[in-house]
Design a protein around this motif. Structure first.
Motif, PDB file in Angstrom:
ATOM      1  N   ALA A   1      32.628  52.105  44.048  1.00 23.90           N
ATOM      2  CA  ALA A   1      33.982  52.589  43.763  1.00 23.90           C
ATOM      3  C   ALA A   1      34.813  52.615  45.034  1.00 23.90           C
ATOM      4  O   ALA A   1      35.411  53.637  45.384  1.00 23.90           O
ATOM      5  N   ASP A   2      34.855  51.491  45.754  1.00 24.31           N
ATOM      6  CA  ASP A   2      35.656  51.407  46.973  1.00 24.31           C
ATOM      7  C   ASP A   2      36.383  50.067  46.983  1.00 24.31           C
ATOM      8  O   ASP A   2      36.333  49.299  46.019  1.00 24.31           O
ATOM      9  N   VAL A   3      37.065  49.774  48.099  1.00 21.61           N
ATOM     10  CA  VAL A   3      37.856  48.552  48.187  1.00 21.61           C
ATOM     11  C   VAL A   3      36.975  47.322  48.078  1.00 21.61           C
ATOM     12  O   VAL A   3      37.300  46.350  47.382  1.00 21.61           O
ATOM     13  N   ASP A   4      35.817  47.339  48.756  1.00 19.54           N
ATOM     14  CA  ASP A   4      34.925  46.197  48.685  1.00 19.54           C
ATOM     15  C   ASP A   4      34.422  45.992  47.258  1.00 19.54           C
ATOM     16  O   ASP A   4      34.281  44.845  46.783  1.00 19.54           O
ATOM     17  N   GLY A   5      34.107  47.085  46.563  1.00 23.61           N
ATOM     18  CA  GLY A   5      33.660  46.982  45.177  1.00 23.61           C
ATOM     19  C   GLY A   5      34.736  46.379  44.289  1.00 23.61           C
ATOM     20  O   GLY A   5      34.455  45.548  43.414  1.00 23.61           O
ATOM     21  N   ALA A   6      36.002  46.779  44.525  1.00 22.41           N
ATOM     22  CA  ALA A   6      37.112  46.222  43.752  1.00 22.41           C
ATOM     23  C   ALA A   6      37.263  44.729  44.033  1.00 22.41           C
ATOM     24  O   ALA A   6      37.549  43.934  43.131  1.00 22.41           O
ATOM     25  N   HIS A   7      37.073  44.328  45.291  1.00 27.96           N
ATOM     26  CA  HIS A   7      37.173  42.915  45.658  1.00 27.96           C
ATOM     27  C   HIS A   7      36.076  42.105  44.955  1.00 27.96           C
ATOM     28  O   HIS A   7      36.323  41.020  44.442  1.00 27.96           O
ATOM     29  N   ILE A   8      34.871  42.669  44.926  1.00 28.73           N
ATOM     30  CA  ILE A   8      33.757  41.975  44.263  1.00 28.73           C
ATOM     31  C   ILE A   8      34.029  41.836  42.768  1.00 28.73           C
ATOM     32  O   ILE A   8      33.798  40.773  42.166  1.00 28.73           O
ATOM     33  N   ARG A   9      34.553  42.881  42.157  1.00 30.03           N
ATOM     34  CA  ARG A   9      34.891  42.794  40.728  1.00 30.03           C
ATOM     35  C   ARG A   9      35.938  41.712  40.489  1.00 30.03           C
ATOM     36  O   ARG A   9      35.885  40.962  39.519  1.00 30.03           O
ATOM     37  N   CYS A  10      36.918  41.626  41.394  1.00 35.28           N
ATOM     38  CA  CYS A  10      37.969  40.611  41.250  1.00 35.28           C
ATOM     39  C   CYS A  10      37.388  39.204  41.348  1.00 35.28           C
ATOM     40  O   CYS A  10      37.753  38.312  40.576  1.00 35.28           O
ATOM     41  N   LEU A  11      36.460  39.006  42.288  1.00 32.10           N
ATOM     42  CA  LEU A  11      35.831  37.697  42.425  1.00 32.10           C
ATOM     43  C   LEU A  11      35.002  37.356  41.190  1.00 32.10           C
ATOM     44  O   LEU A  11      35.012  36.206  40.712  1.00 32.10           O
ATOM     45  N   LEU A  12      34.286  38.327  40.649  1.00 30.30           N
ATOM     46  CA  LEU A  12      33.481  38.097  39.450  1.00 30.30           C
ATOM     47  C   LEU A  12      34.380  37.767  38.254  1.00 30.30           C
ATOM     48  O   LEU A  12      34.079  36.873  37.452  1.00 30.30           O
ATOM     49  N   LEU A  13      35.483  38.498  38.140  1.00 24.63           N
ATOM     50  CA  LEU A  13      36.390  38.235  37.022  1.00 24.63           C
ATOM     51  C   LEU A  13      37.042  36.861  37.155  1.00 24.63           C
ATOM     52  O   LEU A  13      37.335  36.205  36.156  1.00 24.63           O
ATOM     53  N   THR A  14      37.277  36.424  38.378  1.00 28.09           N
ATOM     54  CA  THR A  14      37.805  35.072  38.584  1.00 28.09           C
ATOM     55  C   THR A  14      36.817  34.035  38.065  1.00 28.09           C
ATOM     56  O   THR A  14      37.196  33.048  37.421  1.00 28.09           O
ATOM     57  N   LEU A  15      35.526  34.268  38.352  1.00 26.58           N
ATOM     58  CA  LEU A  15      34.491  33.359  37.845  1.00 26.58           C
ATOM     59  C   LEU A  15      34.483  33.336  36.320  1.00 26.58           C
ATOM     60  O   LEU A  15      34.442  32.267  35.699  1.00 26.58           O
ATOM     61  N   PHE A  16      34.551  34.521  35.699  1.00 28.41           N
ATOM     62  CA  PHE A  16      34.543  34.578  34.232  1.00 28.41           C
ATOM     63  C   PHE A  16      35.811  33.953  33.661  1.00 28.41           C
ATOM     64  O   PHE A  16      35.757  33.252  32.638  1.00 28.41           O
ATOM     65  N   TYR A  17      36.945  34.196  34.302  1.00 34.76           N
ATOM     66  CA  TYR A  17      38.188  33.673  33.761  1.00 34.76           C
ATOM     67  C   TYR A  17      38.224  32.153  33.792  1.00 34.76           C
ATOM     68  O   TYR A  17      38.684  31.506  32.849  1.00 34.76           O
ATOM     69  N   ARG A  18      37.718  31.560  34.861  1.00 35.13           N
ATOM     70  CA  ARG A  18      37.797  30.105  34.991  1.00 35.13           C
ATOM     71  C   ARG A  18      36.713  29.375  34.213  1.00 35.13           C
ATOM     72  O   ARG A  18      36.951  28.303  33.655  1.00 35.13           O
ATOM     73  N   TYR A  19      35.510  29.946  34.150  1.00 32.01           N
ATOM     74  CA  TYR A  19      34.386  29.184  33.603  1.00 32.01           C
ATOM     75  C   TYR A  19      33.750  29.818  32.359  1.00 32.01           C
ATOM     76  O   TYR A  19      32.978  29.167  31.676  1.00 32.01           O
ATOM     77  N   MET A  20      34.054  31.071  32.060  1.00 33.84           N
ATOM     78  CA  MET A  20      33.478  31.719  30.871  1.00 33.84           C
ATOM     79  C   MET A  20      34.539  32.542  30.158  1.00 33.84           C
ATOM     80  O   MET A  20      34.304  33.670  29.737  1.00 33.84           O
TER      81      MET A  20
END
Length: 703
Positions: A551-570
């Protein structure tokens, strides 16, 4: 060059003289497949039944009690009946006898609303003339008005043969008067038609099989109680011909019992009823014009059905005694009413709970034997072969009759019927449970196959349950959090996949680079449904994917990167609402005087908050209640700081956790945001950050 061009485009190369007009029955002989489907055994059998159906129509009208069908050794087919016989008087408009008119003119007969037939199986007077056109020879004998009247046809044309059989010399004589060959009693009526199929039209190997004739004759006798149908096959090499006779006074109820392959759960049910509908048809007025006219029709419904202990479904459907093997509107109404009424009754009797999935048509039809018959004037079929009923009103009327009668049976308070109805309902429920279990088994097998056929990452901690509905995949940030999550999870349905740090930014990377990245490839491999355009959401191995980061800035960044992967490919996973973000707490307040309160539990000592604002509100609330807490309030820097009980209680246990569903409400806007924040263009992102800097609360920065 100019002269040559003019010659090529000369319009007289294609003029009216190139057009052909097929007169009379020439069109039938030119394109027989349009009328009988094919020129093989199936088409030849269809011709035979066009003639038999005319006799059956007499039985439907109450004028015929016996039909004889004879397969002669010379390949001809003869059909005899004791009906009214084809009219032998002269039809005023054409000047032809009724027999020649019916046998030589398409769409001529007594089935056009003239009142001769309220329901008929033959279609619009096409059958007899088509058979005549496709026969090398056709002989007709009619018993009417005290005489037997006879006439012969050669390939659709009236005339005289000088000897028996189709090879005799033939003299065409259109408009030939009927010949009175003998006297009969005035009360004697009937018709005898014998035809020799034209081998110029039919394939050499085309033949009528005895078994198909017997099946259809038996079927027809079931459908018309009191009608006798006798079949005689003289083609056998044996001395005596094969003979069989059918008569069933029990009607379709007896037919249903005959068809049933197993022991019954209930007695044969008979659903009878009728309904009216209006049909717009063209009618010839006195001036010879076709005028659209609304005609009131009546459709009669007669259905016999019973459920058995087996699993096979046996249904037969008929329109005016003509089988419709591919169903049609009457079968659609029948099946729709069964499913609707049984679902309603299952809910009423609590055999299906509120959250249970409704039973389907396959569940209801399992073990069912049914005979569905409707009778109506001038039915609309899809094609001359009459395999599908197209009359739209049949669906509504049949559905109404079945719904009313079936509901009466299922709600009956009579002792025997009540027990049978309960047995039927329980069978349907058991069928639904078996179907759901089979589906889960298939999903389980699919997931097992995925495990066996691909080397899944060794760091995947899979769950035991393979049911898609409950299974969850947690994508966990860091190996330290993985150790705690292993102890906190429910291993029955919760799987874990750890990732190390921040994955590749796929928004500004190629597909090849994405696949080379170990973390991205592992996620795609574990979910097991492909990527991009080939992504198949039905093949996904987990019902939910939950992103669990700090629940910090790095965690939010990781979630954003994961969601980018899901948005583009899944993306289908996002669109289906199957991607979630876990919401871990940011603070833990430990109360110091809660044990003194009567009835307090040990777990009541801890209160979790998820933001700084919530923490301040909660502390003020505790202060007003006179509760004290341990200072300083613990602030979680990451998931690894929690023990297993705390992680389960706050983030993983479905009873207590909070999940944030990730949705893509507007794909176009979402694509723009992802492109802005994660794309290659730096200038728009710098502008976005500059504008947003003015709105930033410096106190919220975690330093």
């Amino acid at each position: 060059m100019t002269a040559l061009t003019a010659a090529v485009h000369e319009p007289e190369d294609y003029s009216a003289r190139h057009l052909s007009v097929l007169e009379g029955l020439e069109a039938v002989r030119k394109r027989p497949g349009m009328y009988i489907g094919s020129t093989d055994s199936r088409g030849l059998t269809h011709c035979m039944w066009e003639i038999i159906d005319n006799s059956v129509d007499e039985a439907l009208a109450g004028s015929c009690t016996r039909i004889d069908v004879v397969l002669h050794r010379d390949g001809s087919v003869e059909v005899r009946d004791d009906g009214r016989g084809i009219p032998v008087d002269i039809e005023p408009k054409s000047g032809l006898s009724g027999v020649e008119l019916v046998m030589t003119k398409l769409h001529a007969g007594g089935k056009f609303g003239s009142g001769s037939y309220t329901a008929s199986g033959g279609l619009h007077g096409v059958g007899a003339s088509v058979v005549n056109a496709l026969s090398a020879r056709l002989d007709v004998e009619i018993d009417r008005k005290g005489h037997t009247h006879a006439i012969s046809f050669g390939r659709g044309v009236a005339g005289r043969f000088n000897a028996p059989g189709p090879d005799a010399d033939f003299t065409p004589a259109p408009g030939l008067e009927l010949e009175k060959v003998r006297r009969v009693a005035k009360k004697v009526t009937g018709a005898r038609i014998r035809f020799w199929p034209d081998r110029q039209i039919f394939l050499k190997e085309a033949d009528i099989t005895r078994e198909s004739l017997l099946d259809r004759a038996r079927q027809t006798a079931f459908l018309i109680p009191g009608l006798t149908i006798a079949v005689r096959d003289e083609r056998s090499e044996e001395e005596s011909a094969y003979e069989e006779e059918f008569r069933f006074d029990g009607g379709i109820g007896e037919f249903c019992t005959y068809l049933a392959p197993d022991e019954g759960l209930n007695d044969v049910l008979r659903f009878e009823g009728s309904g009216h509908f209006t049909e717009t048809v063209p009618v010839l007025d006195d001036l010879g014009h076709m005028v659209p006219t609304d005609v009131e029709r009546q459709l009669e419904v007669d259905i016999a059905l019973r459920w058995g202990r087996g699993y096979d479904t046996t249904t037969r459907s008929f329109v005016n005694v003509i089988a419709t093997p591919k169903g049609g509107t009457h079968m659609a109404g029948f099946e729709r009413a069964l499913v609707r009424v049984i679902n309603d009754q299952l809910r009423t009797t609590k055999l299906l709970k509120a959250n249970d999935e409704a039973v389907t048509k396959e569940d209801v039809l399992e073990g069912l034997t049914a005979v569905v018959t409707v009778r109506l004037p001038e039915p609309q079929f899809e094609g001359q072969t009459k395999e599908i009923l197209g009359t739209s009103a049949a669906s509504r009327i049949v559905s109404s009759v079945v719904g009313k009668e079936l509901r009466h049976f299922l709600t009956s308070t009579k002792r025997g019927e009540k027990q049978q109805a309960r047995a039927v309902l329980e069978k349907v429920v058991n069928s639904a449970k078996a179907r759901l279990a089979a589906r889960q088994q298939r999903e389980t097998q699919r997931r097992k196959n995925a495990l066996e056929s691909s080397a899944l990452p060794a760091k995947l901690v899979d769950c035991r349950s393979e049911g898609l509905d409950r299974s969850e995949l947690f994508i966990v940030e860091g190996d330290s959090a993985l150790g705690t999550a292993k102890l906190a999870r429910d291993s029955e349905f919760q799987a874990l996949l750890p990732i190390r740090g921040k994955i590749l930014n796929v928004q500004k990377s190629s597909v090849a680079d994405m696949l080379k990245n170990a973390e991205c490839a592992a996620i795609l491999q574990v979910i097991g449904a492909g990527s991009g355009r080939t992504f198949d959401i039905d093949a996904a191995r987990y019902g939910r994917v939950i992103l669990m980061a700090d629940a910090d800035v790095d965690g939010a960044h990781i979630r954003c990167l994961l969601l980018t992967l899901f948005y583009r490919y899944m993306r289908p996973m996002l669109e289906a609402g199957r991607v979630f973000a876990a919401v871990p707490p940011l603070h833990r307040i430990e109360l110091t005087n809660v044990r003194k309160k009567r009835g307090a539990k040990p777990e009541d000592r801890y209160i979790y908050t998820y933001s700084d604002a919530e923490l301040q509100r909660k502390l003020l609330e505790l202060e007003k209640k006179g509760l004290s807490w341990k200072e300083p309030v613990q602030r979680y820097k990451g998931l690894g700081e929690m023990d297993a009980d705390q992680l389960a209680e706050t983030t993983m246990d479905p009873r207590f956790r909070t999940l944030r569903r990730i949705r893509v409400e507007d794909a176009e806007d979402a694509a723009k945001v992802f492109g802005l924040l994660m794309g290659n263009e730096v200038a728009p992102r710098r502008e976005f950050i500059s504008k947003g800097a003015q709105e930033l609360d410096l106190n919220r920065i975690d330093t």
